[in-house]
Design a protein around this motif. Sequence first.
Motif, PDB file in Angstrom:
ATOM      1  N   GLU A  85      54.774 -34.092 -46.048  1.00 16.60           N
ATOM      2  CA  GLU A  85      53.517 -34.218 -46.787  1.00 16.60           C
ATOM      3  C   GLU A  85      53.773 -34.148 -48.287  1.00 16.60           C
ATOM      4  O   GLU A  85      53.286 -34.976 -49.059  1.00 16.60           O
ATOM      5  N   LYS A  86      54.570 -33.166 -48.699  1.00 16.13           N
ATOM      6  CA  LYS A  86      54.857 -32.980 -50.135  1.00 16.13           C
ATOM      7  C   LYS A  86      55.510 -34.224 -50.722  1.00 16.13           C
ATOM      8  O   LYS A  86      55.181 -34.657 -51.813  1.00 16.13           O
ATOM      9  N   ALA A  87      56.477 -34.778 -49.989  1.00 11.76           N
ATOM     10  CA  ALA A  87      57.217 -35.933 -50.499  1.00 11.76           C
ATOM     11  C   ALA A  87      56.285 -37.128 -50.693  1.00 11.76           C
ATOM     12  O   ALA A  87      56.349 -37.818 -51.708  1.00 11.76           O
ATOM     13  N   ILE A  88      55.404 -37.353 -49.734  1.00 12.98           N
ATOM     14  CA  ILE A  88      54.492 -38.498 -49.846  1.00 12.98           C
ATOM     15  C   ILE A  88      53.471 -38.263 -50.953  1.00 12.98           C
ATOM     16  O   ILE A  88      53.147 -39.168 -51.720  1.00 12.98           O
ATOM     17  N   GLU A  89      52.969 -37.036 -51.068  1.00 14.00           N
ATOM     18  CA  GLU A  89      52.017 -36.729 -52.151  1.00 14.00           C
ATOM     19  C   GLU A  89      52.645 -36.985 -53.501  1.00 14.00           C
ATOM     20  O   GLU A  89      52.013 -37.518 -54.412  1.00 14.00           O
ATOM     21  N   GLU A  90      53.925 -36.619 -53.643  1.00 14.68           N
ATOM     22  CA  GLU A  90      54.621 -36.832 -54.904  1.00 14.68           C
ATOM     23  C   GLU A  90      54.776 -38.314 -55.186  1.00 14.68           C
ATOM     24  O   GLU A  90      54.656 -38.756 -56.337  1.00 14.68           O
ATOM     25  N   ILE A  91      55.048 -39.092 -54.161  1.00 15.73           N
ATOM     26  CA  ILE A  91      55.177 -40.535 -54.324  1.00 15.73           C
ATOM     27  C   ILE A  91      53.835 -41.126 -54.755  1.00 15.73           C
ATOM     28  O   ILE A  91      53.762 -41.959 -55.662  1.00 15.73           O
ATOM     29  N   VAL A  92      52.747 -40.692 -54.121  1.00 20.75           N
ATOM     30  CA  VAL A  92      51.421 -41.185 -54.497  1.00 20.75           C
ATOM     31  C   VAL A  92      51.099 -40.763 -55.934  1.00 20.75           C
ATOM     32  O   VAL A  92      50.551 -41.542 -56.715  1.00 20.75           O
ATOM     33  N   ASP A  93      51.479 -39.547 -56.316  1.00 23.53           N
ATOM     34  CA  ASP A  93      51.273 -39.080 -57.698  1.00 23.53           C
ATOM     35  C   ASP A  93      51.975 -39.997 -58.686  1.00 23.53           C
ATOM     36  O   ASP A  93      51.439 -40.313 -59.748  1.00 23.53           O
ATOM     37  N   GLN A  94      53.206 -40.398 -58.344  1.00 19.12           N
ATOM     38  CA  GLN A  94      53.940 -41.315 -59.218  1.00 19.12           C
ATOM     39  C   GLN A  94      53.190 -42.635 -59.350  1.00 19.12           C
ATOM     40  O   GLN A  94      53.085 -43.203 -60.444  1.00 19.12           O
ATOM     41  N   ALA A  95      52.667 -43.123 -58.243  1.00 14.82           N
ATOM     42  CA  ALA A  95      51.910 -44.380 -58.282  1.00 14.82           C
ATOM     43  C   ALA A  95      50.674 -44.218 -59.172  1.00 14.82           C
ATOM     44  O   ALA A  95      50.337 -45.094 -59.965  1.00 14.82           O
TER      45      ALA A  95
END
Lengths: 84, 156
Positions: free
Chosen positions: B62-72
């Motif tokens: 979950e954390k990894a995907i949230e961080e990726i979405v944050d980057q987007a």
Amino acid sequence: MITVLYFARLREALGTGSEALALPAAVRDVEGVRALLVARGGEWEQALASGKAARAAVNQAMAHDDTPVTDGDEIAFFPPVTGG
Amino acid sequence: MGVGMSVRIQTADFDVSAEIAALRRGNPKIGAVASFIGVVRDVNEGGAVAEMTLEHYPGMTEKAIEEIVDQARSRWQVLDALVVHRIGKLKPADQIVLVAIASGHRADAFAACEFIMDYLKTRAPFWKQEATGSGARWVEARASDDIAAERWRLKG
């Protein structure tokens, strides 16, 4: 103590998904933990030596060999990811 | 989780229509929705696939995907974002992952959606195992996925 987790093909090769490890004073980073495990020889050396494809995370964030590791941390080793 | 973002890891299937309707609901600034669905194929590396199992790292996924979405969200205009990724046992033709991005305009929606998928493929802790006629095998990561992610690197 640190918690070490193993996933996917690595878990199968090593025969364990997790363990608690005492952290010697000299071990300060991911590379140090890796070396500690590689010293076990056999499958551990095969799977975790530097240059092998095993990736690492510290406290659930992707890590590099020089990422610091301290007591109480959670470290995970795993093959390149294949989600999506 | 940041405002305007939803990331779910689940075994259950998802209803794309319902998810996108929920994403769009109540936000008249949305002018574009771009989405991607990943689906299990019945063949990989030349062999037939009977079943696929998705392993993950609970907590980190979950954390990894949230961080990726944050980057987007920091690079494009993203009014809302949804990522749903399934885990556990899946069969050919099953849905694996949904990425849906709402924006004011299509360029940002398309780019953010593709970026998130390229980064998820190379940074989100999931591992696929396929059951074939000749036994189970772990899917290998592809160089093409690393190349796809590399395209998004910011210059300078």
